[in-house]
Design a protein around this motif. Structure first.
Motif, PDB file in Angstrom:
ATOM      1  N   MET A  55      20.295  64.410  66.134  1.00  0.00           N
ATOM      2  CA  MET A  55      19.896  64.953  65.698  1.00  0.00           C
ATOM      3  C   MET A  55      18.121  65.865  66.271  1.00  0.00           C
ATOM      4  O   MET A  55      17.612  64.880  66.782  1.00  0.00           O
ATOM      5  N   ASN A  56      18.198  66.940  66.750  1.00  0.00           N
ATOM      6  CA  ASN A  56      16.637  67.412  66.200  1.00  0.00           C
ATOM      7  C   ASN A  56      16.115  68.069  64.869  1.00  0.00           C
ATOM      8  O   ASN A  56      16.981  69.069  64.638  1.00  0.00           O
ATOM      9  N   ALA A  57      15.260  68.433  64.836  1.00  0.00           N
ATOM     10  CA  ALA A  57      14.257  69.155  63.957  1.00  0.00           C
ATOM     11  C   ALA A  57      12.717  69.874  64.755  1.00  0.00           C
ATOM     12  O   ALA A  57      12.116  68.590  65.659  1.00  0.00           O
ATOM     13  N   LYS A 102       8.797  58.179  64.962  1.00  0.00           N
ATOM     14  CA  LYS A 102      10.066  58.946  65.790  1.00  0.00           C
ATOM     15  C   LYS A 102       9.145  59.060  67.136  1.00  0.00           C
ATOM     16  O   LYS A 102       7.760  59.087  67.238  1.00  0.00           O
ATOM     17  N   TYR A 117      16.743  72.911  61.974  1.00  0.00           N
ATOM     18  CA  TYR A 117      17.600  71.345  62.138  1.00  0.00           C
ATOM     19  C   TYR A 117      18.549  71.432  62.726  1.00  0.00           C
ATOM     20  O   TYR A 117      19.731  72.362  62.095  1.00  0.00           O
ATOM     21  N   THR A 164      22.958  73.244  60.981  1.00  0.00           N
ATOM     22  CA  THR A 164      22.378  72.786  61.217  1.00  0.00           C
ATOM     23  C   THR A 164      21.403  73.642  59.560  1.00  0.00           C
ATOM     24  O   THR A 164      22.049  73.772  58.807  1.00  0.00           O
ATOM     25  N   ASN A 196      15.647  59.454  70.051  1.00  0.00           N
ATOM     26  CA  ASN A 196      15.440  59.615  68.859  1.00  0.00           C
ATOM     27  C   ASN A 196      16.755  58.853  68.745  1.00  0.00           C
ATOM     28  O   ASN A 196      16.967  58.370  67.617  1.00  0.00           O
ATOM     29  N   LEU A 244      20.340  64.836  54.261  1.00  0.00           N
ATOM     30  CA  LEU A 244      19.525  65.050  54.764  1.00  0.00           C
ATOM     31  C   LEU A 244      19.326  66.831  53.586  1.00  0.00           C
ATOM     32  O   LEU A 244      18.246  66.358  52.856  1.00  0.00           O
ATOM     33  N   ILE A 260      11.106  65.237  58.165  1.00  0.00           N
ATOM     34  CA  ILE A 260      11.599  64.580  59.574  1.00  0.00           C
ATOM     35  C   ILE A 260      11.846  63.492  59.719  1.00  0.00           C
ATOM     36  O   ILE A 260      12.130  62.780  60.700  1.00  0.00           O
ATOM     37  N   ASN A 271      14.013  61.596  58.235  1.00  0.00           N
ATOM     38  CA  ASN A 271      14.763  60.907  57.571  1.00  0.00           C
ATOM     39  C   ASN A 271      16.398  62.032  58.804  1.00  0.00           C
ATOM     40  O   ASN A 271      17.314  61.747  58.631  1.00  0.00           O
ATOM     41  N   VAL A 272      15.573  62.742  59.870  1.00  0.00           N
ATOM     42  CA  VAL A 272      16.436  62.723  60.939  1.00  0.00           C
ATOM     43  C   VAL A 272      16.517  61.986  62.044  1.00  0.00           C
ATOM     44  O   VAL A 272      16.042  61.294  62.954  1.00  0.00           O
ATOM     45  N   ASP A 273      18.275  61.803  62.285  1.00  0.00           N
ATOM     46  CA  ASP A 273      18.985  60.662  62.882  1.00  0.00           C
ATOM     47  C   ASP A 273      19.820  60.761  64.217  1.00  0.00           C
ATOM     48  O   ASP A 273      19.914  61.652  64.249  1.00  0.00           O
TER      49      ASP A 273
END
Lengths: 437, 437
Positions: free
Chosen positions: A281-283, A247, A297, B294, A163, B273, A274, A276-278
């Motif tokens: 980071m994980n989600a 992604k 997230y 988180t 990511n 986010l 999701i 916009n998870v940059d």
């Protein structure tokens, strides 16, 4: 009440983090757990005592089996990683009647079925929250928080390195190889980045999430795995112009044909949370029939985030020590006797939309020819754009978004497109998921 | 194993949803829980049997106390809402040795301390996942998923109606009153919207989350509560231009002075986010010292999302039936004997940055005068902009972002600004939080 005595195997990044967090937050953890949780013994081949806060009072040796055989220890934390000797150590711990907490995704994905069967037999728990998405309590959410639901699908950004690379490629318009080198310099990627960039690490995690979602045994070998090494900055930019982000997703979905389990680069609408998870980071996005979409997230790796999950498991195990084993949360979310034999489908059977890119000669009729092949295969085109040629290129990029189609059909159409003499090289194909309600 | 027998109080939206989800997913739920979970008795004053799928086999009466006193029933689900007779019913159920599952945020926020004390005394569990953020398993995440952490702060969008209104105001440039009317027509807002738009509903939920985070007793009366009724479309647009979104947040933070507990409109950076959580959706961002930030996202209300949380609690309670009560997850995350007497601070003591808007005469020196008052109070200005006057207005809006300052100081500065004869009306002030790592 006496503190629970814990033996720790491995004093690397996560092992050190676990020692530190348990020691720094000892009071707060005991106030929650109802009793102290104390690492009394640890084993490590090499470690740097000056780099780990909280080691005082822990007896460190270099023989992991000695810790596993120590009758004083009630819970074993396995943070060595890999299969060997981790598998043997975990099985020995179970045989000795000890509960196990592990962050080892490869071990669970590959050997979880036998490990859980042995644990069930012995009436002990093997907890593995830290194996998926680091500090995010996603195992707990899926096993306990969403028990009311028929899970329809899940989609996760479950490899931070991948990511980070895709985020940098997008934000800075840089190439994969360049960003990978930077990620290695920053310590986000290993010297040998294969596990991350080829999707193997994500596939281990997806294998685990898929089992929890659908009540099927762990089947790593049936998880389709495709990495991000062939994604170009052009594809990232073209996707962006079309309103999508690329992604690297782990996707599991239940369909009439069976269970889809697949890890691959995916275009998703930019407006989804999701997307916009940059960065690292994980989600994980989980769609249940009652709850609808829910998202979890957080940090997917690192010493203390992963330790957070390890310690949460320790508290869970400590709390459950007096529970009748039959009434504990089952390892794979569903009771072992009630796992399902739903088959995992082949990637050729999967239906998705597609982003396609071809390099075509810049002359009349070429676009029509490509569109014609897709049309003949029953594939509808949602958008088609001719881009500017790269400097010095005679061919122009032709970018398309299709409606959903079975992968087998798409493969045949791609073969025909590649056979056109007006097309240069191979067709770039990236799957596309709307991830809507 | 025999199914667990459950008595349900209330067959409204969430009650009906619970009946439906438990019946539709009965097999899957039993495969997870290890035994069936069956609602055998229900009580409702009025209900429409044609609108609730899954009522077959449930004995429905109109006397909730009869269900609570029924010796066959092991778990009571309270979905009546409000304080009266909900409190009496819950206390009676506990007295009768039954476990309780409730979605009643007002009841828990106001009477949770006495309810949990009685439950503790009797060795039963009162589960309340559905009371906060609907189907999002946030109570479980905070009580069990993050046990390793010292929680530093949390920020939640925990009222879907308010978030819908602010989202519409932003997306369509409409006024509060207009959007509220639409929300009422769509069924997102009650005929009497006070609880939602004045922040009382969010304050109930924040009170609960704050207790779980910091191990303090429930103290609804000390939670600062400010609604969204005074937010204008202009403020929403000005915030957007400055790179911020206005969200109605519940914030709890631990500082050296004590615990901050506050519900109010808040500017947050657009790139976070949580700033992108729109419409009726809820999300809670939790910052732990080990795990970092988180976030938990999902539907915060509605029949089936809330039922999802109710049923998850039922499964938890069913699983825990054989656990020694001492080893169950404590109601408020920390063991009752280890709650803390940390004080909740007054809003005047809270330090935040601010967005300020004043209507100033459009002549030289006015901006300098306002900036001077702030400077004299030790308040640094990060940005100051003069906007175009609204049509027909002689005064121009002056918009400012300040650095963090103690609220008491800001109040004094605002008083002085309002006393200037070049300033029209009162100063609009909206708190601003970076919500960064």
């Amino acid at each position: 009440m006496e503190p629970v005595k814990v033996g720790l195997l491995g004093l690397g990044t996560v092992g050190g983090g676990t020692v530190t967090v348990l020691s720094r937050n000892a009071d707060e953890i005991a106030r929650r757990a109802g009793r102290g949780i104390r690492i009394t013994h640890a084993a490590a081949k090499t470690y740097d005592p000056d780099k780990i806060a909280g080691l005082d009072g822990i007896e460190v040796c270099d023989d992991a089996f000695a810790v596993v055989d120590n009758p004083e220890v009630e819970i074993i934390i396995e943070l060595i990683g890999g299969y060997n000797p981790a598998l043997e150590l975990v099985m020995k711990a179970i045989e000795n009647g000890k509960h196990v907490v592990t962050a080892n995704k490869a071990l669970i994905a590959m050997h979880g079925n036998e490990i859980f069967a042995a644990a069930q037999e012995k009436g002990v728990t093997v907890a593995f929250e830290a194996a998926v998405a680091g500090g995010i309590p996603i195992i707990k959410a899926m096993r306990e928080g969403l028990t009311a639901n028929h899970i329809e699908w899940l989609a996760g950004i479950i490899n931070g390195t991948g990511n980070f690379i895709l985020t940098e490629m997008r934000d800075k318009g840089r190439d994969f190889a360049e960003v990978l080198a930077e990620a290695q310099a920053l310590g986000y990627a290993e010297a040998n980045p294969t596990f991350d960039v080829e999707g193997i690490d994500a596939a281990h995690k997806l294998t685990i999430l898929g089992s929890l979602a659908f009540g099927i045994p762990l089947q790593f070998d049936k998880t389709y795995t495709e990495g991000i090494t062939r994604i170009t900055r052009q594809d990232v930019a073209y996707a962006e112009h079309l309103g999508y982000r690329i992604k690297h997703l782990g996707l599991a979905r239940k369909t009439a044909a069976g269970i889809e389990m697949r890890v691959h680069p995916t275009l998703i609408p930019r407006k989804r949370l999701i997307a916009n998870v940059d960065g690292v980071m994980n989600a994980v996005l989980v769609k249940g029939d009652a709850v609808g979409p829910t998202l979890y997230y957080g940090a997917g790796a690192g010493a203390e985030p992963t330790a957070s999950a390890v310690v949460a498991d320790l508290v869970d195990v400590a709390r459950a020590l007096t529970t009748d084993p039959e009434n504990r949360v089952p390892h794979l979310a569903f009771q072992p006797a009630h796992l399902s034999d739903l088959r995992v489908v082949d990637i050729e059977e999967v239906t998705t939309a597609y982003y396609l890119r071809v390099h075509a000669e810049d002359k009349p009729g070429v676009m029509a020819k490509v569109a014609g092949i897709l049309g003949d295969a029953g594939i509808s085109i949602e958008a088609i754009q001719q881009k500017e040629p790269e400097e010095g290129e005679t061919h122009v990029p032709l970018v398309m978004i299709t409606h959903p189609v079975v992968e087998g059909n798409m493969n045949q159409a791609i073969e025909k497109i590649e056979a056109l003499d007006t097309i240069n090289g191979s067709v770039v194909r990236i799957r596309l998921e709307e991830l809507g309600g």
